[in-house]
Design an enzyme around this catalytic site. Structure first.
Site, PDB file in Angstrom:
ATOM      1  N   ASP A 141       0.787  -1.239   0.000  1.00 60.73           N
ATOM      2  CA  ASP A 141       0.000   0.000   0.000  1.00 60.73           C
ATOM      3  C   ASP A 141       0.818   1.288   0.000  1.00 60.73           C
ATOM      4  O   ASP A 141       0.229   2.365   0.030  1.00 60.73           O
ATOM      5  CB  ASP A 141      -0.930   0.061   1.230  1.00 60.73           C
ATOM      6  CG  ASP A 141      -2.193  -0.767   1.035  1.00 60.73           C
ATOM      7  OD1 ASP A 141      -2.370  -1.315  -0.060  1.00 60.73           O
ATOM      8  OD2 ASP A 141      -2.967  -0.870   1.987  1.00 60.73           O
ATOM      9  N   CYS A 199     -25.655  -7.402  -8.779  1.00 65.60           N
ATOM     10  CA  CYS A 199     -25.729  -6.947  -7.383  1.00 65.60           C
ATOM     11  C   CYS A 199     -25.092  -5.567  -7.256  1.00 65.60           C
ATOM     12  O   CYS A 199     -23.987  -5.328  -7.729  1.00 65.60           O
ATOM     13  CB  CYS A 199     -25.015  -7.927  -6.462  1.00 65.60           C
ATOM     14  SG  CYS A 199     -24.987  -7.402  -4.721  1.00 65.60           S
ATOM     15  N   CYS A 202     -23.559  -2.755  -2.379  1.00 65.67           N
ATOM     16  CA  CYS A 202     -22.579  -1.813  -1.832  1.00 65.67           C
ATOM     17  C   CYS A 202     -22.866  -0.393  -2.290  1.00 65.67           C
ATOM     18  O   CYS A 202     -22.761   0.562  -1.512  1.00 65.67           O
ATOM     19  CB  CYS A 202     -21.173  -2.234  -2.212  1.00 65.67           C
ATOM     20  SG  CYS A 202     -20.892  -2.430  -3.988  1.00 65.67           S
ATOM     21  N   CYS A 227     -16.006   9.345   0.317  1.00 70.70           N
ATOM     22  CA  CYS A 227     -15.835   8.074   1.031  1.00 70.70           C
ATOM     23  C   CYS A 227     -15.568   8.335   2.515  1.00 70.70           C
ATOM     24  O   CYS A 227     -14.726   9.167   2.870  1.00 70.70           O
ATOM     25  CB  CYS A 227     -14.684   7.290   0.411  1.00 70.70           C
ATOM     26  SG  CYS A 227     -14.291   5.750   1.272  1.00 70.70           S
ATOM     27  N   CYS A 257     -19.417  -1.042   2.805  1.00 71.15           N
ATOM     28  CA  CYS A 257     -19.498  -1.683   1.486  1.00 71.15           C
ATOM     29  C   CYS A 257     -19.036  -3.133   1.522  1.00 71.15           C
ATOM     30  O   CYS A 257     -19.340  -3.902   0.608  1.00 71.15           O
ATOM     31  CB  CYS A 257     -18.704  -0.885   0.450  1.00 71.15           C
ATOM     32  SG  CYS A 257     -16.930  -0.807   0.755  1.00 71.15           S
ATOM     33  N   CYS A 261     -21.794  -6.850   1.400  1.00 76.60           N
ATOM     34  CA  CYS A 261     -21.451  -7.696   0.254  1.00 76.60           C
ATOM     35  C   CYS A 261     -21.836  -9.153   0.538  1.00 76.60           C
ATOM     36  O   CYS A 261     -21.376  -9.743   1.519  1.00 76.60           O
ATOM     37  CB  CYS A 261     -19.950  -7.609  -0.025  1.00 76.60           C
ATOM     38  SG  CYS A 261     -19.403  -8.679  -1.377  1.00 76.60           S
TER      39      CYS A 261
END
Length: 388
Positions: A141, A199, A202, A227, A257, A261
């Site tokens: 990351d 779907c 989310c 967000c 989200c 799911c």
């Protein structure tokens, strides 16, 4: 010394076995060729959807995300690993209790960046010593790497509509790490099928409307500026007033989200002790955290991802959550926060007191109004008093 005369498949098999022994729950291999989403990423940046995350928009960072070989000269392969971090709430009542804060599951204990980076470096050293001489670099990351695209290319899952990598019957609660190497490996078949289908749970569940579906390249789109994870972690300044009520009691990050799911019904608790929730991080008292000193913050969050928000950012978030709770019980703690040394904390405390609206809350605001020098905080006080 490196083992002689191993086939590419044998090398990959050995790396996979070693990675699993080191605690990685999934391992895949992909060629390090140019990103299929380079143009989509550039458009996303051009639209300003990265918000204040300027490091994502630097020219060199965009180039590196387009082409891994720019990031690591000679890069030919990506070893992609994943570690599961899901843990259920210790008290299922916490999310529905507005007096307690919700910390995203990934941030309830040690910082995964440190743990995974150390293991990836050890894995790369092992490859170089035991299998074949390689040059490369490990990322968790922190580099200009499109990890989820590489993970999908390495067969680990698909790029879900919630922007997460989703693994069939294992869900999306995964930390990803990558080693870019200058050697050929035997590659896994890319994960080609999108199992999200029709779907959009989310997208519908996101309180702030940050999820925008997919673009023409098939990549999920998110307006990071809306967000909750961005607002409570990456954003350094005030949270926009219109978005504050939508945050609820989420004080660091957001799992909504993922929680909605359907694939996460298969998620299993992590076996990694470092990812189990620390005491006090699974549903903390908002009132208690609102009065946290810098010394208490530094001690409590040593080695925790929460340090990224800094004390002022965390208390900003807590103040918003207290305002959303709206209980008179929060007034004393917020009144103290009105005198915090950080304008960011004072301003959001003023907003929260305005939301509560009791006479005691208004008295605290009027008292601070007499001495406040910061223009933005004065504006928040005026709004809280219904004068702005």
């Amino acid at each position: 010394m490196p083992t002689q005369a191993l086939s590419l498949q044998q090398v990959s098999d050995r790396i996979r076995q070693k990675a699993r022994e080191m605690g990685f729950g999934a391992v895949g291999f992909a060629p390090a060729h140019a990103s299929a989403y380079g143009d989509a990423y550039a458009r996303w940046i051009a639209e300003g959807m990265h918000g204040e995350m300027a490091y994502l928009a630097r020219e060199d960072a965009v180039a590196k995300r387009r082409e891994p070989a720019v990031l690591v000269p000679g890069a030919r392969s990506a070893v992609v690993v994943a570690m599961e971090y899901f843990n259920a709430d210790a008290d299922p009542a916490v999310p529905g209790d507005p007096s307690r804060g919700i910390v995203a599951r990934y941030a309830r204990n040690h910082d995964y960046h440190d743990l995974m980076k150390e293991r990836l470096i050890a894995l790369q050293d092992w490859i170089n010593t035991e299998l074949l001489p390689v040059r490369g670099r490990a990322y968790v990351d922190t580099g200009a790497v499109l990890e989820r695209e590489l993970a999908s290319r390495a067969g680990l899952g698909w790029f879900g509509r919630n922007t997460m990598l989703i693994q069939p019957r294992r869900g999306s609660y995964w930390f990803l790490g990558t080693i870019l190497l200058d050697a050929e490996l035997a590659y896994d078949a890319p994960f080609a099928r999108d199992h999200c289908g029709t779907c959009a749970a989310c997208v519908s569940a996101c309180p702030t409307g940050a999820l925008l579906g997919r673009d023409e390249a098939g990549a999920p789109r998110m307006d990071a500026r809306r967000c909750i994870s961005y607002l409570t972690i990456e954003l350094r300044g005030p949270i926009p007033r219109d978005l504050r009520p939508m945050i609820g009691n989420r004080i660091y990050g957001c799992d909504i989200c993922q929680e909605v799911c359907p694939w996460n019904r298969f998620a299993t608790p992590s076996s990694e002790e470092a990812f189990l929730a620390r005491e006090g991080l699974d549903g903390p008292s908002l009132i208690e955290w609102m009065t946290m000193t810098q010394e208490e913050f530094s001690a409590r969050f040593k080695g925790s991802p929460i340090k990224r928000a800094k004390r002022r950012g965390l208390l900003r978030n807590v103040a918003v959550a207290l305002g959303n709770w709206g209980s008179p019980e929060a007034v004393p703690a917020l009144a103290i926060a009105l005198h915090d040394e950080e304008p960011l904390v004072r301003g959001h405390a003023a907003w929260a007191l305005g939301r509560i609206g009791t006479e005691a809350a208004r008295q605290a605001l009027r008292g601070r109004e007499e001495v406040e020098q910061d223009a933005w905080v004065r504006e928040e006080i005026a709004v809280g008093l219904g004068e702005g």
